[in-house]
Scaffold this motif. Structure first.
Motif, PDB file in Angstrom:
ATOM      1  N   LEU A   1       0.933  -1.218   0.044  1.00  0.00           N
ATOM      2  CA  LEU A   1       0.145  -0.152  -0.070  1.00  0.00           C
ATOM      3  C   LEU A   1       0.649   1.329  -0.064  1.00  0.00           C
ATOM      4  N   LYS A   2       2.042   1.169   0.562  1.00  0.00           N
ATOM      5  CA  LYS A   2       2.766   2.412   0.992  1.00  0.00           C
ATOM      6  C   LYS A   2       3.484   2.762  -0.326  1.00  0.00           C
ATOM      7  N   LYS A   3       3.870   1.754  -1.283  1.00  0.00           N
ATOM      8  CA  LYS A   3       4.500   2.042  -2.559  1.00  0.00           C
ATOM      9  C   LYS A   3       3.357   2.070  -3.600  1.00  0.00           C
ATOM     10  N   THR A   4       2.250   1.506  -3.410  1.00  0.00           N
ATOM     11  CA  THR A   4       1.428   1.660  -4.947  1.00  0.00           C
ATOM     12  C   THR A   4       0.275   2.728  -4.555  1.00  0.00           C
ATOM     13  N   SER A   5       0.001   2.827  -3.403  1.00  0.00           N
ATOM     14  CA  SER A   5      -1.543   3.685  -3.321  1.00  0.00           C
ATOM     15  C   SER A   5      -1.232   4.672  -1.986  1.00  0.00           C
ATOM     16  N   PRO A   6      -0.483   5.649  -1.855  1.00  0.00           N
ATOM     17  CA  PRO A   6      -0.178   6.338  -0.868  1.00  0.00           C
ATOM     18  C   PRO A   6      -1.546   6.865  -0.162  1.00  0.00           C
ATOM     19  N   ALA A   7      -2.467   7.429  -0.928  1.00  0.00           N
ATOM     20  CA  ALA A   7      -3.516   7.834  -0.385  1.00  0.00           C
ATOM     21  C   ALA A   7      -4.349   6.949   0.368  1.00  0.00           C
ATOM     22  N   LEU A   8      -4.481   5.594   0.034  1.00  0.00           N
ATOM     23  CA  LEU A   8      -5.213   4.547   0.872  1.00  0.00           C
ATOM     24  C   LEU A   8      -4.271   4.094   2.048  1.00  0.00           C
ATOM     25  N   TYR A   9      -3.059   4.242   1.890  1.00  0.00           N
ATOM     26  CA  TYR A   9      -2.064   4.027   3.045  1.00  0.00           C
ATOM     27  C   TYR A   9      -2.205   5.100   3.963  1.00  0.00           C
ATOM     28  N   GLN A  10      -2.366   6.515   3.529  1.00  0.00           N
ATOM     29  CA  GLN A  10      -2.875   7.566   4.574  1.00  0.00           C
ATOM     30  C   GLN A  10      -4.014   7.208   5.561  1.00  0.00           C
ATOM     31  N   ALA A  11      -4.994   6.475   4.722  1.00  0.00           N
ATOM     32  CA  ALA A  11      -6.287   6.462   5.506  1.00  0.00           C
ATOM     33  C   ALA A  11      -6.244   5.034   6.329  1.00  0.00           C
ATOM     34  N   LEU A  12      -5.365   4.129   5.765  1.00  0.00           N
ATOM     35  CA  LEU A  12      -5.617   2.738   6.669  1.00  0.00           C
ATOM     36  C   LEU A  12      -4.489   2.668   7.581  1.00  0.00           C
ATOM     37  N   GLY A  13      -3.220   3.164   7.049  1.00  0.00           N
ATOM     38  CA  GLY A  13      -1.766   2.715   7.516  1.00  0.00           C
ATOM     39  C   GLY A  13      -1.756   2.664   9.010  1.00  0.00           C
ATOM     40  N   VAL A  14      -2.104   3.549   9.618  1.00  0.00           N
ATOM     41  CA  VAL A  14      -2.142   3.494  10.956  1.00  0.00           C
ATOM     42  C   VAL A  14      -2.761   2.331  11.802  1.00  0.00           C
ATOM     43  N   TYR A  15      -3.905   1.853  11.275  1.00  0.00           N
ATOM     44  CA  TYR A  15      -4.595   0.593  11.739  1.00  0.00           C
ATOM     45  C   TYR A  15      -4.004  -0.771  11.450  1.00  0.00           C
ATOM     46  N   LEU A  16      -3.306  -0.710  10.572  1.00  0.00           N
ATOM     47  CA  LEU A  16      -2.740  -1.964  10.114  1.00  0.00           C
ATOM     48  C   LEU A  16      -2.016  -2.921  11.231  1.00  0.00           C
ATOM     49  N   PRO A  17      -1.044  -2.171  12.045  1.00  0.00           N
ATOM     50  CA  PRO A  17      -0.349  -3.146  12.752  1.00  0.00           C
ATOM     51  C   PRO A  17      -1.244  -3.617  13.729  1.00  0.00           C
ATOM     52  N   LEU A  18      -2.324  -2.691  14.093  1.00  0.00           N
ATOM     53  CA  LEU A  18      -3.257  -3.260  15.353  1.00  0.00           C
ATOM     54  C   LEU A  18      -3.873  -4.478  14.724  1.00  0.00           C
ATOM     55  N   ILE A  19      -3.825  -4.754  13.540  1.00  0.00           N
ATOM     56  CA  ILE A  19      -4.984  -5.786  13.128  1.00  0.00           C
ATOM     57  C   ILE A  19      -4.270  -7.325  13.184  1.00  0.00           C
ATOM     58  N   THR A  20      -3.189  -7.252  13.397  1.00  0.00           N
ATOM     59  CA  THR A  20      -2.487  -8.672  13.563  1.00  0.00           C
ATOM     60  C   THR A  20      -3.084  -9.198  14.991  1.00  0.00           C
ATOM     61  N   THR A  21      -2.922  -8.638  15.859  1.00  0.00           N
ATOM     62  CA  THR A  21      -3.682  -9.070  17.100  1.00  0.00           C
ATOM     63  C   THR A  21      -5.140  -8.796  17.271  1.00  0.00           C
ATOM     64  N   ASN A  22      -5.735  -8.524  16.229  1.00  0.00           N
ATOM     65  CA  ASN A  22      -7.327  -8.401  16.176  1.00  0.00           C
ATOM     66  C   ASN A  22      -7.816  -9.958  16.029  1.00  0.00           C
ATOM     67  N   CYS A  23      -8.435 -10.445  17.273  1.00  0.00           N
ATOM     68  CA  CYS A  23      -8.892 -11.993  17.247  1.00  0.00           C
ATOM     69  C   CYS A  23      -9.906 -12.183  16.212  1.00  0.00           C
ATOM     70  N   ALA A  24     -10.412 -11.165  15.552  1.00  0.00           N
ATOM     71  CA  ALA A  24     -11.487 -11.240  14.485  1.00  0.00           C
ATOM     72  C   ALA A  24     -11.065 -11.856  13.356  1.00  0.00           C
ATOM     73  N   ILE A  25      -9.762 -11.584  12.861  1.00  0.00           N
ATOM     74  CA  ILE A  25      -9.094 -12.092  11.780  1.00  0.00           C
ATOM     75  C   ILE A  25      -8.901 -13.502  11.799  1.00  0.00           C
ATOM     76  N   LEU A  26      -8.301 -13.849  12.870  1.00  0.00           N
ATOM     77  CA  LEU A  26      -8.015 -15.250  13.267  1.00  0.00           C
ATOM     78  C   LEU A  26      -9.008 -16.061  13.420  1.00  0.00           C
ATOM     79  N   GLY A  27     -10.155 -15.375  14.253  1.00  0.00           N
ATOM     80  CA  GLY A  27     -11.105 -16.297  14.495  1.00  0.00           C
ATOM     81  C   GLY A  27     -12.052 -16.348  13.250  1.00  0.00           C
ATOM     82  N   VAL A  28     -12.303 -15.618  12.162  1.00  0.00           N
ATOM     83  CA  VAL A  28     -12.842 -15.951  10.972  1.00  0.00           C
ATOM     84  C   VAL A  28     -12.211 -16.816   9.967  1.00  0.00           C
TER      85      VAL A  28
END
Lengths: 190, 194, 202
Positions: free
Chosen positions: A91-118
């Protein structure tokens, strides 16, 4: 017809947040403002769908043929962690705009149990690939719905007089309880 | 001791070492628990068979056969219970998708004429305190002695004679559906094989 | 800090659930009864104690850049071991065919991997301290979490099914079903945390 059932069930009846209790940490943490919860929802929808597809493929084409299904937890979490990193870099390389919007939340997602749960639920329910994708997209839509409604309610808290002891987490949890009650009204829909 | 530097070689060797130990540990645990896990699964099944069938002296768990569901949506499993070589009843592992929480799996004991001997719930995700009453003896007893071939199992609302659980009509209806499916599919199967 | 203090710190002053509000997912989902809460808590304690120990032993040999992935592998390994052990030995149905403890906890056993408490303690404590202290820290936090889960589970079971640890205390008419359903989980936890906040102020 069956797909519609999966969608309605995942969004309303078995809402992942309000009836399955997956992914509560970010729910309490980042749902103060509608804008942040929109960003978080976008990131979750994105990662959850890709993660479910990859883990489904790994389970059915790698773990099952070798008879090592018991390795699912460890391989899924590694795949998800790697995936989140990769998505961040791409995202950082290809779509800076999208990265701006989502970037800060991405690291939080690894430990979001909803992802592993699903990812685990899809295996448990024995879905094929298309059903898995439909399920993960609609589950994350349900997550987004709950998160955004909740953020809307919490924005009002700033104007309300809340007893000292209830401020912060407790009132958020109690509100979530009432919201969960409202969602129970959907039960029996599917 | 100083902290290891983040050279490529160090990164790789550390990760390889950790994954190696992890896999060895996991493989060991898996071998250790493999048999108890299989036993626990078999025990769960035998427990249900014993509950729904009267005295049998064979091993129904090992003599099972698959039964096509009457509506072709899946497969049921039949466990014949024999006493001195004579069939005393069949435990049929059946299911329905119509539960409030989706799938419900039951074990239904049928005598050779198709009368219901007893029922045991294997798996359900109904609402605690409402739909979960399908696991109660009082509700299951409504079915005992009935022959679904003579009078289709339905709740009173649908014109049947089963008293639905208060505030859990959907679960009760699903329960009827699963038991009816067990009977219909089993009957169909035995007719074909005669 | 003495070892005793490290142990009790996680139990009361920094209780992971009531004070730090970590690990909320399993604490809402598995507390429909006191027994379930206790089982989940003990499974988490086992993982926490051993992962802290393993990480304290190995942290010096792990380069910083791969720290998190390495920790995740260690934790996931321990979780899988717990999962296998539980499916082997706490997996027999109850006398009336109730689902076994393993079936009731279901997907939340593998989800211990993403429980923020485990990775949190690994990062904040075990990677910087000696093995024995880390083990105690893990066990302390784990038991604090277990205590919290059992308490929430007991309250929900008492209000919702009129019993505690399966022991009938209230007549069936006084059961308030909502407490063992999803909304009850949120509400009970909310009020318990509010109470802890109140007690902390005095």
């Amino acid at each position: 017809m069956e797909y519609i059932m999966i969608i309605i069930t995942a969004i309303f009846v078995n809402n992942i947040l309000l009836s399955q209790f997956l992914g509560i940490c970010p729910f309490i943490g980042v749902s103060n403002k509608i804008s942040t919860s929109l960003g978080m929802s976008g990131a979750i929808m994105f990662v959850m769908t890709i993660a479910t597809i990859s883990t489904w493929l790994i389970y059915n084409y790698l773990l099952v043929p070798f008879g090592i299904e018991f390795m699912q937890t460890i391989s899924f979490i590694l795949v998800i962690a790697a995936l989140v990193q990769m998505v961040e870099i791409i995202l950082k390389k290809t779509s800076p705009a999208l990265y701006q919007a989502l970037g800060v939340y991405l690291p939080l997602i690894t430990t979001n149990c909803a992802i592993l749960g699903v990812a685990l639920l899809v295996i448990q329910k024995d879905y094929d690939l298309i059903r898995s994708v439909v399920f993960s997209v609609s589950t994350s839509a349900g997550y987004a719905l709950a998160l955004i409604i909740f953020a809307g309610i919490r924005e009002q808290f700033e104007l309300a007089e809340i007893p000292q002891g209830l401020k912060g987490v407790p009132i958020a949890l109690i509100t979530a309880g009432i919201l969960a009650m409202a969602f129970m009204g959907f039960a029996g829909l599917a | 001791m100083a902290k290891k530097e983040s050279t490529l070689w160090n990164l790789l060797s550390t990760l390889v070492m950790i994954t190696f130990f992890s896999s060895a540990l996991l493989g060991g645990t898996y071998l250790l628990t493999k048999d108890p896990i299989a036993e626990a699964a078999a025990e769960k099944k035998n427990f249900a068979i014993k509950k729904v069938l009267p005295g049998f002296d064979n091993h129904p768990g090992q003599e099972s056969y698959t039964i096509q569901s009457i509506d072709q949506t899946g497969e049921l499993i039949g466990y014949p219970g024999l006493s001195e070589g004579k069939l005393v009843g069949t435990a049929v592992e059946t299911y329905t998708m119509k539960g409030f929480g989706g799938l419900i799996r039951l074990m239904v004991g049928l005598d050779p004429e198709g009368k219901i001997l007893s029922i045991s719930v294997l798996e359900q995700k109904e609402t605690p305190g409402l739909g979960t009453h399908i696991t109660d003896k009082e509700f299951q007893d409504l079915f005992i002695g009935k022959n679904p071939g003579e009078m289709p199992l339905k709740v009173r609302k649908d014109g049947g004679d089963i008293d639905a659980i208060t505030a859990a009509t959907i679960s009760s209806r699903a329960f009827c559906d699963a038991v009816q499916r067990a009977y219909d599919s089993w009957k169909n199967h035995t007719k074909k094989n005669d | 800090m003495s070892l005793m203090k490290i142990f009790t710190n996680g139990f009361i002053k920094e209780n992971p659930l009531f004070v730090l509000v970590l690990g909320t997912c399993p604490s809402l989902a598995t507390t429909t009864s006191a027994t379930n809460g206790l089982g989940m808590g003990l499974a988490t304690t086992f993982v926490l104690g051993l992962s802290n120990l393993a990480i304290a032993l190995t942290a010096r040999h792990i380069p910083d850049k791969v720290r998190i992935p390495a920790f995740i592998v260690i934790i996931a390994t321990l979780v899988t071991i717990v999962d296998l052990l539980m499916s082997a030995w706490v997996n027999s149905p109850g006398p009336n065919g109730e689902p076994s403890l393993y079936d009731q906890l279901g997907i939340f056993i593998p989800l211990i991997v993403v429980n923020c408490i485990v990775l949190g303690r690994a990062e904040a404590f075990a990677s910087k301290n000696k093995p024995i202290a880390s083990l105690l820290d893990g066990l302390g936090s784990g038991l604090g979490f277990t205590f919290a889960l059992s308490l929430v589970g007991s309250i929900r079971e008492l209000l919702g099914s009129g019993s505690v640890f399966g022991l009938n205390l209230l007549p069936a008419q006084s059961n308030i079903l909502i407490f063992i359903l999803a909304p009850g989980g949120f509400i009970v936890l909310g009020y318990v945390i509010a109470l802890v906040n109140r007690l902390k102020r005095t």
